[in-house]
Design an enzyme around this catalytic site. Structure first.
Site, short mmCIF file in Angstrom:
data_model
loop_
_atom_site.label_atom_id
_atom_site.label_comp_id
_atom_site.label_asym_id
_atom_site.label_seq_id
_atom_site.Cartn_x
_atom_site.Cartn_y
_atom_site.Cartn_z
N SER A 155 -9.37 1.61 3.25
CA SER A 155 -8.60 2.36 2.30
C SER A 155 -7.54 1.53 1.56
CB SER A 155 -7.91 3.52 3.03
OG SER A 155 -7.06 3.01 4.04
N LYS B 93 0.86 -1.19 0.00
CA LYS B 93 0.00 0.00 0.00
C LYS B 93 0.89 1.24 0.00
CE LYS B 93 -3.77 2.03 2.75
NZ LYS B 93 -4.56 1.87 3.98
N SER C 36 -9.29 -0.64 7.54
CA SER C 36 -8.81 -0.58 6.15
C SER C 36 -8.06 -1.79 5.63
CB SER C 36 -7.93 0.65 5.97
OG SER C 36 -8.75 1.77 5.84
N1 GLN Z 1 -12.80 3.85 6.82
C1 GLN Z 1 -12.07 4.37 7.93
C2 GLN Z 1 -11.75 5.83 7.71
O1 GLN Z 1 -12.14 6.34 6.74
C3 GLN Z 1 -10.84 3.56 8.16
C4 GLN Z 1 -9.66 3.97 7.40
C5 GLN Z 1 -8.44 3.17 7.75
O2 GLN Z 1 -8.52 2.15 8.43
N2 GLN Z 1 -7.31 3.65 7.31
O3 GLN Z 1 -11.11 6.45 8.51
#
Ligand code: GLN
Length: 479
Positions: A152, A77, A176
């Site tokens: 994400s 990532k 994420s």
């Molecule tokens: N969906 C969550 C957010 O928007 C988690 C994001 C993540 O785990 N990086 O913050």
């Protein structure tokens, strides 16, 4: 059945049935063919990959024993720093940033023989649940190109699901790793907070950020965790706790394990098809000898607001460093320092990142700090206690990973609140610092993958991996 796994690659290279070079080539060919449509990768690092593949092939040719990840093509990532390889965090503000050092987790993978194919697309600074917040392009779900891959770490999940990498690393701050794994039908593991060093991970919310693997099998997740886990002097929050041999523990019998089922995770808002698949999976675990025990996690309903206060507060502080002076983008043609700051940040950050910086700055501001940030920290403690209480009775907790399967591109992108609410089952584990894994447990009528989440005690990844592995074995031998 997965096409190639870590062990199948390593043993084929060791036995000279093929080469690490050929594996990498094969993956790059698939990327070239598929990825224009999917959009999983932002940057490829072919040169670095091929040098590493060569090194592995030379070792194999000399008959030397190969390390655990020898020749395994992996994706990272794009929030993990890679020396000499562009690292953007999915943001325009880091469009041309080339880090001078490697993230510890990346260095450990490479030292174990992994071949780094490239950097994967993600929501900007890992803020999002659908990958639509990437400043470059959205990622499409390989199972259905009209749908999101989750976020994400959507690029990492899509790359593994579409066989454009054998495994990938993602980061999980509020779900994420687990949520995109569930949307794309792969395995995603978030380790305990502190289990894996965050050195070289571009910070979103430092008390919530975790690095972990996305893989095709539970065993592969265990192999990667074993490789990247453990104390790192470069990260003072990395824990000095012995790392067990997760792979050796996988086959320990499950009989007698107690699995908790919390009604708060099967409440209103849970899609019927997801509920049925998850309940059926839990029944299979019961048939395999686990005892299912009802538990209660009464503060769950506060988790989303608490998460979005703490995560945005920490983000507003972490993102202050992007000021046009030290890294990345700097606005051109400015007349003063303050104009430079303002225009750099205005041009460099996308809408969601700006929204979160504003929310976080507000929550931390004098006069509101006690009412919002401090209060959220207190409720975070209550959420953690809920888990501690439950884990007095059970060894792991089983839940859906997400209330729905993958949604359509554009379906929630105009409604941030609806997007935030979909994180309900994942943010709790980040807040409590406990480990969680998502594994595929069925499909909807539209053939969209559904994820089963297994949550464990602090530093007890071994148990959740064991349960996940057992489930995988049961369902594979049946089908
Ligand atoms: N969906 C969550 C957010 O928007 C988690 C994001 C993540 O785990 N990086 O913050």
């Amino acid at each position: 059945m997965p096409s190639s796994t870590i062990e199948s690659v390593r043993s084929a290279v060791q036995q000279r049935q093929t080469t690490a070079f050929a594996f990498a080539e094969d993956h790059y060919r698939r990327i070239q063919k598929e990825d224009e449509q999917i959009g999983a990768y932002l940057t490829l690092c072919r040169e670095r990959a091929m040098e590493q593949a060569d090194r592995i092939d030379r070792l194999a040719a000399e008959g030397k024993p190969l390390p655990a990840l020898a020749g395994v093509p992996v994706a990272l990532k794009d929030v993990m720093s890679t020396r000499g390889v562009r690292t953007t965090a999915g943001s325009k503000i880091l469009d041309n940033y080339i880090p001078p050092y490697d993230c510890t987790a990346v260095a450990r993978l490479e030292a174990a023989g992994a071949v780094l194919l490239g950097k994967t697309n993600c929501d900007e600074f890992a803020m999002g649940s659908s990958n639509e917040n990437s400043a470059f392009r959205p990622v499409r779900n390989p199972r259905d190109l009209t749908r999101v891959p989750g976020g994400s770490s959507g690029g990492s999940a899509a790359a593994v699901a579409a066989d454009m990498a054998v495994a990938a690393l993602g980061s999980d701050t509020g779900g994420s790793i687990r949520q995109p794994a569930s949307f794309c039908g792969v395995v995603g593991l978030m380790p305990t907070y502190g289990r894996v060093s965050r050195y070289g991970l571009i910070a979103f919310a430092s008390s919530l950020d975790h690095i972990g693997p996305l893989t095709k099998t539970v065993k592969d997740a265990a192999i990667i965790l074993r490789t990247i886990a453990g104390r790192d002097p470069m990260d003072s929050t990395s824990a000095d706790v012995p790392v067990p041999d997760y792979v050796a523990e996988l086959d320990r019998p499950m009989r007698g394990l107690k699995l908790g089922m919390a009604k708060e995770y099967f409440a209103e808002g849970l899609d019927d098809q997801v509920r049925q698949a998850v309940e059926a999976a839990i029944n299979k675990l019961e048939e395999a000898g686990c005892e299912i025990v009802p538990v209660s996690l009464p503060h769950t309903r506060y988790a989303v607001p608490v998460y979005y206060l703490i995560a945005t507060a920490e983000a507003s502080s972490n993102l202050a460093r992007y000021d046009g002076v030290r890294y990345g983008h700097r606005a051109a043609g400015v007349k003063s320092l303050s104009e430079m700051y303002r225009r750099t940040r205005d041009e460099g950050f996308g809408a969601e990142v700006k929204r979160r910086i504003m929310l976080g700055t507000y929550a931390l501001s004098a006069g509101y700090y006690d009412a919002y940030y401090l209060k959220a920290q207190k409720v975070r403690t209550l959420l953690t206690r809920d888990f501690e209480e439950a884990f007095r009775k059970v060894d792991a907790i089983v839940t859906p990973t997400s209330p729905t399967a993958a949604f359509r591109l554009g379906e929630k992108s105009d409604d941030p609140l609806a997007m935030y609410l979909a994180d309900i089952y994942t943010v709790t584990a980040d807040l409590a610092g406990i480990p969680g894994i998502s594994i595929p447990c069925g499909e909807t009528k539209e053939k969209l993958p559904i994820g089963l989440q297994i949550l464990g005690k602090h530093f007890d990844e071994a148990t959740i991996l064991r349960v996940a592995h057992a489930y995988e074995q049961i369902t594979q031998s049946v089908s």
